[in-house]
Design a protein around this motif. Structure first.
Motif, mmCIF file in Angstrom:
data_model
loop_
_atom_site.group_PDB
_atom_site.id
_atom_site.type_symbol
_atom_site.label_atom_id
_atom_site.label_comp_id
_atom_site.label_asym_id
_atom_site.label_seq_id
_atom_site.Cartn_x
_atom_site.Cartn_y
_atom_site.Cartn_z
ATOM 1 N N LEU A 1 -6.134 3.044 -0.144
ATOM 2 C CA LEU A 1 -4.917 3.059 -1.026
ATOM 3 C C LEU A 1 -4.931 1.734 -1.560
ATOM 4 O O LEU A 1 -4.796 0.614 -1.283
ATOM 5 C CB LEU A 1 -3.548 3.146 0.076
ATOM 6 N N SER A 2 -4.618 1.674 -3.072
ATOM 7 C CA SER A 2 -4.249 0.473 -3.888
ATOM 8 C C SER A 2 -3.581 0.872 -4.825
ATOM 9 O O SER A 2 -3.371 1.806 -5.601
ATOM 10 C CB SER A 2 -5.764 -0.215 -4.240
ATOM 11 N N ARG A 3 -2.597 -0.200 -5.012
ATOM 12 C CA ARG A 3 -1.657 -0.115 -6.366
ATOM 13 C C ARG A 3 -2.322 -0.711 -7.413
ATOM 14 O O ARG A 3 -1.713 -0.605 -8.665
ATOM 15 C CB ARG A 3 -0.454 -0.808 -5.992
ATOM 16 N N ASP B 1 4.688 3.735 7.827
ATOM 17 C CA ASP B 1 3.330 2.965 7.549
ATOM 18 C C ASP B 1 3.741 2.202 8.708
ATOM 19 O O ASP B 1 4.241 1.009 8.651
ATOM 20 C CB ASP B 1 3.318 2.381 6.190
ATOM 21 N N PRO C 1 -5.949 5.336 5.596
ATOM 22 C CA PRO C 1 -6.365 5.024 4.307
ATOM 23 C C PRO C 1 -8.044 4.485 4.431
ATOM 24 O O PRO C 1 -8.276 3.508 3.880
ATOM 25 C CB PRO C 1 -5.361 4.061 3.855
ATOM 26 N N ARG D 1 0.741 -1.085 0.119
ATOM 27 C CA ARG D 1 0.060 0.134 0.079
ATOM 28 C C ARG D 1 0.894 1.309 0.009
ATOM 29 O O ARG D 1 0.142 2.412 -0.199
ATOM 30 C CB ARG D 1 -0.969 0.041 1.371
ATOM 31 N N MET E 1 -8.684 -3.361 0.745
ATOM 32 C CA MET E 1 -8.473 -2.136 -0.378
ATOM 33 C C MET E 1 -8.459 -2.607 -1.760
ATOM 34 O O MET E 1 -9.203 -1.908 -2.341
ATOM 35 C CB MET E 1 -7.411 -1.080 0.195
ATOM 36 N N ASP E 2 -7.628 -3.463 -1.870
ATOM 37 C CA ASP E 2 -7.373 -3.900 -3.267
ATOM 38 C C ASP E 2 -8.742 -4.585 -4.067
ATOM 39 O O ASP E 2 -9.237 -4.260 -5.136
ATOM 40 C CB ASP E 2 -6.310 -4.989 -3.489
ATOM 41 N N THR F 1 -5.051 -4.097 3.525
ATOM 42 C CA THR F 1 -4.442 -3.888 2.271
ATOM 43 C C THR F 1 -5.063 -4.706 1.113
ATOM 44 O O THR F 1 -5.665 -4.246 0.088
ATOM 45 C CB THR F 1 -2.928 -4.009 2.267
#
Length: 347
Positions: free
Chosen positions: A183-185, A108, A155, A18, A276-277, A273
């Motif tokens: 937050l996500s890539r 983080d 986030p 993240r 979030m993805d 995480t």
């Protein structure tokens, strides 16, 4: 060009992954990010951003209990080591700041990575730290550390339908908190379905390996096409095909994004995480929380109760339980555009 230290905790891969959109956001806005972490988190970010300078920080070396009922006590027993590591990383960060001209810090969940001399940000989705009947104590300690930072970025969204629930929304809000959005890539892309199931593992040992062994045994009775990402960061990528299952030791962000978009369903932990993805990609999934980890158990139960993602305990999982996925609605409408320029005004 202003230099900003980005320092994710090495506890599974979630904190590192993240931070990928944060590092990219810094690059896109004319900053020079510098990575500081340890172990697989550091290795992953070095693979993603080989052109960036990196520093190694001391390892927290967190070990999970093999049995969920022992999780809290195993963590409590490691508290002296964790506190010692916080002091060590604080000392190292001060030495780095003395030797180099940095303009800011984004940590983080590394509690010792801050400075009174440069603007310092702490990222967490856990303003309430759930540990059963000791939650009040762990939350109080966490708050004490968080308030040493100039800002705390959560986030998630502040109001309305959110992802973190009571983890990120305490009854009394901390003064320095900003809700920045999930937050996500990853990005949602229209792709034909290649896999019926994507298995995605991460997290500290021995629980990562125990779940891997459990799922592999269950997949013997699963006739559909599967891609299995073990979440083991090594020097070289290893791909192995056994029957209808394709195994990877790890994938980079581009590969993960493609595989998510090519997969109908996802089987994974309920780490934040990953949540979030899945939300960013509007995916349907099945959660197996890490035994005894209150945060993951809470999130899994929350989304099961809301009719979004089904779940079960690790020792109760059978491959037939995946049939429940289509009875749940999956994630929808959780996207919020992050305004990087406004966030980075702090520096």
């Amino acid at each position: 060009m202003k230099k900003i230290i980005v320092a994710p905790l090495n506890w599974g891969l979630g904190h590192a992954t993240r931070c990928i959109p944060i590092i990219q956001g810094l690059l896109d806005n004319g900053f020079e990010p510098v990575i500081a972490s340890d172990g697989v988190a550091l290795e992953l970010l070095k693979k993603e951003f080989p052109m960036l300078i990196s520093f190694e920080l001391p390892s927290y070396d967190i070990q999970y209990a093999e049995k969920g009922k022992n999780f809290k006590w195993k963590m409590m027993a490691q508290l002296p080591k964790i506190i010692s590591t916080i002091k060590k990383e604080r000392s190292i960060i001060n030495k780095i700041l003395e030797a180099y001209n940095f303009d800011g810090i984004i940590s983080d969940n590394r509690l010792g990575v801050y400075s009174k001399d440069v603007p310092s940000v702490f990222i967490t989705h856990q303003l309430n730290v759930l540990t059963g009947n000791t939650s009040w104590f762990t939350t109080k300690i966490h708050k004490k550390y968080i308030q040493k930072f100039n800002e705390c970025w959560v986030p998630d969204v502040e109001h309305g339908q959110n992802l973190s629930g009571k983890l990120g929304h305490p009854t009394e809000l901390f003064k320095n908190v900003k809700y920045i959005g999930p937050l996500s890539r990853l990005c949602k892309k229209p792709m034909p379905v290649k896999y019926d199931l994507m298995v995605l593992l991460s997290g500290p040992e021995p629980q990562r390996t125990l779940l891997e062994q459990k799922i592999i045994a269950e997949l013997e009775n699963y006739p559909k096409k599967v891609v299995f990402i073990k979440g083991v960061i090594e020097e070289n990528q290893i791909i192995e095909e056994i029957g209808a299952v394709t195994y990877y030791n790890f994938m980079n962000s581009k590969e993960i994004e493609t595989t998510f978009n090519e997969s109908k369903h996802v089987l994974c932990r309920s780490g934040y995480t990953t949540v979030m993805d899945l939300a960013k990609l509007n995916k349907k999934a099945f959660f197996i929380p890490t035994p005894g980890q209150y945060e993951q158990e809470y999130l899994a139960e929350k989304f099961d109760r809301e009719g979004i993602i089904p779940t079960c305990k690790q020792d109760k999982f059978t491959i037939e339980k995946l049939n429940k996925i289509d009875l749940f609605k999956g994630f929808t409408n959780y996207s919020k555009k992050i305004t990087w320029k406004e966030l980075f005004d702090l520096f």
